[in-house]
Enzyme design. Structure first.
Site, PDB file in Angstrom:
ATOM      1  N   ILE A  49      17.776   3.696   8.621  1.00 10.35           N
ATOM      2  CA  ILE A  49      17.815   4.894   8.481  1.00 10.35           C
ATOM      3  C   ILE A  49      17.646   5.895   9.596  1.00 10.35           C
ATOM      4  CG2 ILE A  49      16.598   6.788   6.723  1.00 10.35           C
ATOM      5  CD1 ILE A  49      16.038   5.130   4.372  1.00 10.35           C
ATOM      6  N   SER A  50      16.391   5.445  10.213  1.00 12.03           N
ATOM      7  CA  SER A  50      15.827   5.942  11.293  1.00 12.03           C
ATOM      8  C   SER A  50      15.180   5.497  12.112  1.00 12.03           C
ATOM      9  CB  SER A  50      15.013   7.386  10.906  1.00 12.03           C
ATOM     10  OG  SER A  50      13.522   7.126  11.659  1.00 12.03           O
ATOM     11  N   THR A  51      15.453   5.431  13.633  1.00 12.01           N
ATOM     12  CA  THR A  51      14.563   4.703  14.730  1.00 12.01           C
ATOM     13  C   THR A  51      13.799   6.148  15.757  1.00 12.01           C
ATOM     14  OG1 THR A  51      16.460   4.992  15.641  1.00 12.01           O
ATOM     15  CG2 THR A  51      16.155   2.575  15.085  1.00 12.01           C
ATOM     16  N   GLY A  52      12.631   5.569  15.380  1.00 13.24           N
ATOM     17  CA  GLY A  52      11.946   6.885  15.888  1.00 13.24           C
ATOM     18  C   GLY A  52      11.169   6.230  17.581  1.00 13.24           C
ATOM     19  N   LYS A  53      10.488   7.237  17.798  1.00 10.26           N
ATOM     20  CA  LYS A  53       9.827   7.146  18.786  1.00 10.26           C
ATOM     21  C   LYS A  53       8.753   6.025  18.154  1.00 10.26           C
ATOM     22  CE  LYS A  53       8.407   9.993  20.763  1.00 10.26           C
ATOM     23  NZ  LYS A  53       7.530  11.337  21.306  1.00 10.26           N
ATOM     24  N   SER A  65       7.970   4.032  14.770  1.00 11.45           N
ATOM     25  CA  SER A  65       8.312   3.865  13.824  1.00 11.45           C
ATOM     26  C   SER A  65      10.125   3.542  13.287  1.00 11.45           C
ATOM     27  CB  SER A  65       8.139   3.917  12.845  1.00 11.45           C
ATOM     28  OG  SER A  65       8.633   5.236  12.114  1.00 11.45           O
ATOM     29  N   VAL A  66      10.585   2.156  12.881  1.00  6.59           N
ATOM     30  CA  VAL A  66      11.794   1.706  11.994  1.00  6.59           C
ATOM     31  C   VAL A  66      11.989   2.368  11.189  1.00  6.59           C
ATOM     32  CG1 VAL A  66      14.264   0.760  12.387  1.00  6.59           C
ATOM     33  CG2 VAL A  66      12.029   0.600  14.720  1.00  6.59           C
ATOM     34  N   LYS A  87       9.375   1.111   6.650  1.00  2.01           N
ATOM     35  CA  LYS A  87       8.942   1.575   7.523  1.00  2.01           C
ATOM     36  C   LYS A  87       8.151   0.730   8.790  1.00  2.01           C
ATOM     37  CE  LYS A  87       6.688   5.203   9.798  1.00  2.01           C
ATOM     38  NZ  LYS A  87       5.675   7.075   9.880  1.00  2.01           N
ATOM     39  N   ASP A 122       0.925  16.368  12.194  1.00  2.00           N
ATOM     40  CA  ASP A 122       2.154  16.203  12.251  1.00  2.00           C
ATOM     41  C   ASP A 122       3.064  17.296  11.087  1.00  2.00           C
ATOM     42  OD1 ASP A 122       4.160  15.951  14.387  1.00  2.00           O
ATOM     43  OD2 ASP A 122       4.148  14.140  13.543  1.00  2.00           O
TER      44      ASP A 122
HETATM   45  P1  ADP Z   1       7.982   8.842  12.405  1.00  2.00           P
HETATM   46  O1  ADP Z   1       6.802   7.977  12.875  1.00  2.00           O
HETATM   47  O2  ADP Z   1       9.035   7.237  12.786  1.00  2.00           O
HETATM   48  O3  ADP Z   1       9.024  10.149  13.006  1.00  2.00           O
HETATM   49  P2  ADP Z   1       8.445   8.791   8.976  1.00  2.00           P
HETATM   50  O4  ADP Z   1       7.923   8.469   8.500  1.00  2.00           O
HETATM   51  O5  ADP Z   1       8.808  10.643   9.821  1.00  2.00           O
HETATM   52  O6  ADP Z   1       8.683   8.063  10.626  1.00  2.00           O
HETATM   53  O7  ADP Z   1      10.008   8.548   9.639  1.00  2.00           O
HETATM   54  C1  ADP Z   1      11.507   8.815   9.587  1.00  2.00           C
HETATM   55  C2  ADP Z   1      12.547   9.329   9.101  1.00  2.00           C
HETATM   56  O8  ADP Z   1      13.223   7.838   8.107  1.00  2.00           O
HETATM   57  C3  ADP Z   1      12.897  10.525   8.567  1.00  2.00           C
HETATM   58  O9  ADP Z   1      12.526  11.508   9.004  1.00  2.00           O
HETATM   59  C4  ADP Z   1      12.978   9.984   7.132  1.00  2.00           C
HETATM   60  O10 ADP Z   1      14.240  10.652   7.505  1.00  2.00           O
HETATM   61  C5  ADP Z   1      13.164   8.710   7.115  1.00  2.00           C
HETATM   62  N1  ADP Z   1      12.105   8.516   5.734  1.00  2.00           N
HETATM   63  C6  ADP Z   1      10.956   8.304   6.148  1.00  2.00           C
HETATM   64  N2  ADP Z   1      10.132   7.876   5.229  1.00  2.00           N
HETATM   65  C7  ADP Z   1      11.522   7.963   3.803  1.00  2.00           C
HETATM   66  C8  ADP Z   1      11.128   7.448   2.603  1.00  2.00           C
HETATM   67  N3  ADP Z   1       9.991   7.326   2.027  1.00  2.00           N
HETATM   68  N4  ADP Z   1      12.046   8.576   2.070  1.00  2.00           N
HETATM   69  C9  ADP Z   1      13.748   8.537   2.803  1.00  2.00           C
HETATM   70  N5  ADP Z   1      13.651   8.914   4.015  1.00  2.00           N
HETATM   71  C10 ADP Z   1      12.108   8.139   4.332  1.00  2.00           C
END
Ligand code: ADP
Ligand code: MG
Length: 547
Positions: free
Chosen positions: A291-295, A297-298, A320, A436
């Protein structure tokens, strides 16, 4: 024209003098006879009558005269004889002279230059032949030989060059691929007598060193040293070898780092194993994608599997995976190392375990929020640095972040008040500050706001807890003020509303100064009493805001 006896053929008149040979004839003045008589004075003349004995030269022969003096003195004859003699002495030169240049019928003698060149070449060939003879004479059978090669006049390309031609049709041997140098046998030398070559020979050693470069790692480019007949000195070779080895180690380290990190979308083998076990145990049905690759976490999406006795697995899950590339977490140290819950453990842990603590922290915070009824993902399971929670969204499509969704002004207002209440709950009931909070970490789903990403959330009495809260308040205020929510409090009002503190400063600088003073007071309390304040004293319950 007749010929002179053999002795006389040793050359013309000039030749006789120049070679200093014993004259066959006495000086003409010594015997006053005519030239014919002199010429006829053959050695085999027999003894004559008595009167004749007075003459020491004996009686004139009666044999017929074979040639005249004019003939003997003839320039033409001299030339002929000279040529004959040369033919005998330089057979190879004559052979060369028989080439098309000299005797060919098509020879063009009209050009002076051509003639000059032909003569020059002829001269050079003669000169070279002479050199060869002298070389042979000097060297004889000696083992040590000298060479006049460098003094030769006719250059190699003038000679027959057929040997130099390469047969291009023959592909069995690549003429440009030099053979590898042969190895020196154990005894340390090759060859015999004067041709001995030891293993210390500079050229042999150099070539061997060049060949040994092929043993370096394949990714280490050494070029075609053998083809160039490169001779590397030991010193250079050793330096290169050292460099090649350290490069090899470096690339191995890089590879290892890659394998052990969850950089980008890929996961390291340990994480893969954890995920595999989750699917294998039936807890998850399938992991569909990222869904997402952040700094830090993935996040993956997965379909939930079978429920166990004590756990109900949501139909869709978010996984996560906290990144194990440690650098990203460096600037987050302050969130955890001062958090009293983790303080004691923090100093004792290695970086890998610290990352697990982030996951653990998120799990604990989510659980607290869940218990307070704040909309947030529900924790399913935590395994090391992998946190499985319920998915906010539907059919693999995650709920949009507040920053990405366009809400009606009504929904915006609704969202604002909801967030205000959630912040109060978080602070008072969960004893947490998100730390945050922004439109990036709030999802809009099912007509309400969901809070996510709480691994960095801290308790308000964290040494910087109030500063984090103030920052959260600023983010929220600015977002909703910009979003047209007229009722949105400014950051200072929001801070007071959430915390129940009554900081009266009317500008940001003073406000922050007061916040820091409060934090310091708390720290002093910890120093003096060995324990933190349970909570910041407030002037009473914070007001309840409602739409
Ligand atoms: P980071 O520390 O990388 O910002 P996040 O917890 O914010 O990690 O997650 C990154 C992205 O993943 C979120 O912006 C969201 O789009 C998606 N995401 C994270 N957790 C969930 C979840 N439980 N359900 C749906 N999407 C999620
Ligand atoms: Mg986030």
């Amino acid at each position: 024209m007749g010929r002179l006896p053999a002795a006389g053929t040793r050359g013309g008149p000039g030749r006789l003098r120049s070679r200093g040979e014993t004259p066959l004839l006495p000086p003409a003045a010594a015997c006053p006879m005519d030239a014919v008589g002199v010429a006829a004075a053959a050695p085999d003349a027999g003894p004559g009558p008595a009167w004749q004995s007075k003459c020491p030269w004996g009686a004139p022969s009666t044999t017929s005269i074979s040639c005249s003096l004019a003939d003997v003195m003839s320039e033409e004859l001299a030339k002929e004889l000279q040529l004959e003699e040369e033919n005998a002495a330089f057979p190879e030169v004559v052979a060369a002279a028989e080439g098309p240049f000299i005797t060919g019928e098509n020879i063009d003698t009209s050009s002076d230059l051509m003639l000059a060149q032909m003569l020059q070449m002829e001269f050079d060939r003669e000169y070279d032949a002479q050199l060869r003879r002298e070389e042979k004479k000097i060297n004889g059978d000696s083992k040590v030989s000298i060479s006049f090669e460098n003094y030769r006049k006719v250059h190699p390309y003038d000679s027959d060059s057929s040997e130099d031609e390469v047969d291009w049709q023959d592909t069995r041997h690549d003429p440009y691929r030099a053979d590898k140098p042969t190895t020196t046998p154990r005894r340390g030398f090759i060859g015999k007598g004067k041709d001995i070559t030891t293993k210390h020979d500079e050229v042999v050693c150099g070539r061997k060193n060049t060949a040994r470069m092929e043993n370096f790692a394949p990714e280490f480019q050494v070029g075609d040293g053998i083809g160039m007949d490169l001779k590397l000195s030991n010193q250079v070779f050793n330096a290169l070898k050292q460099h090649a080895y350290s490069e090899e180690r470096r690339s191995a380290r890089l590879h290892e780092k890659k394998e052990h990190s969850t950089a980008e979308k890929a996961v390291d083998p340990k994480t893969r194993l954890l995920l595999y076990k989750m699917v294998n145990s039936g807890m998850l049905e399938t992991i569909t994608g990222c869904i997402s690759t952040g700094k830090e976490s993935v996040v993956f999406h997965a379909y939930g599997g079978n429920a166990t006795e004590d756990k109900v697995i949501p139909p869709e899950c978010a996984i996560k995976v906290f990144k194990t590339t440690l650098n990203e977490f460096k600037n987050r140290d302050k969130y955890i190392k001062d958090d009293y819950r983790f303080k004691d453990r923090f100093s004792k842990l290695n970086p890998r375990k610290i990352i697990r603590m982030w996951a653990e922290k998120e799990m604990h915070n989510l659980t607290r929020m869940q218990n307070a009824g704040i909309p947030c993902p529900q924790v399913v399971i935590l395994k090391k640095h992998v946190l499985v929670m319920s998915f906010i969204g539907q059919d693999q499509v995650p709920a949009p972040k507040l920053k990405d969704v366009t809400l009606s002004s009504e929904d915006m207002k609704k969202a604002y008040y909801q967030i205000l209440n959630m912040m109060q709950q978080l602070y008072r009931e969960c004893n947490l500050v998100h730390a945050d909070l922004s439109e990036y970490n709030m999802l809009w789903h099912d007509g309400k706001v969901w809070l996510i990403d709480v691994s960095q959330s801290v308790e308000p009495t964290h040494p910087h807890g109030l500063e984090f809260l103030f920052r959260d308040c600023r983010n929220v205020s600015q977002f909703f003020q910009k979003g047209g929510v007229a009722e949105a409090l400014n950051e200072r009002e929001l801070f007071n509303a959430v915390s129940g503190l009554n900081i009266t400063a009317d500008n940001e600088v003073d406000f922050q100064a007061e916040i820091e003073a409060l934090e310091k007071m708390n720290e002093d309390h910890v120093q003096n009493h060995g324990k933190k304040l349970s909570t910041f004293s407030s002037d009473g319950d914070p007001p309840i805001y409602d739409e």
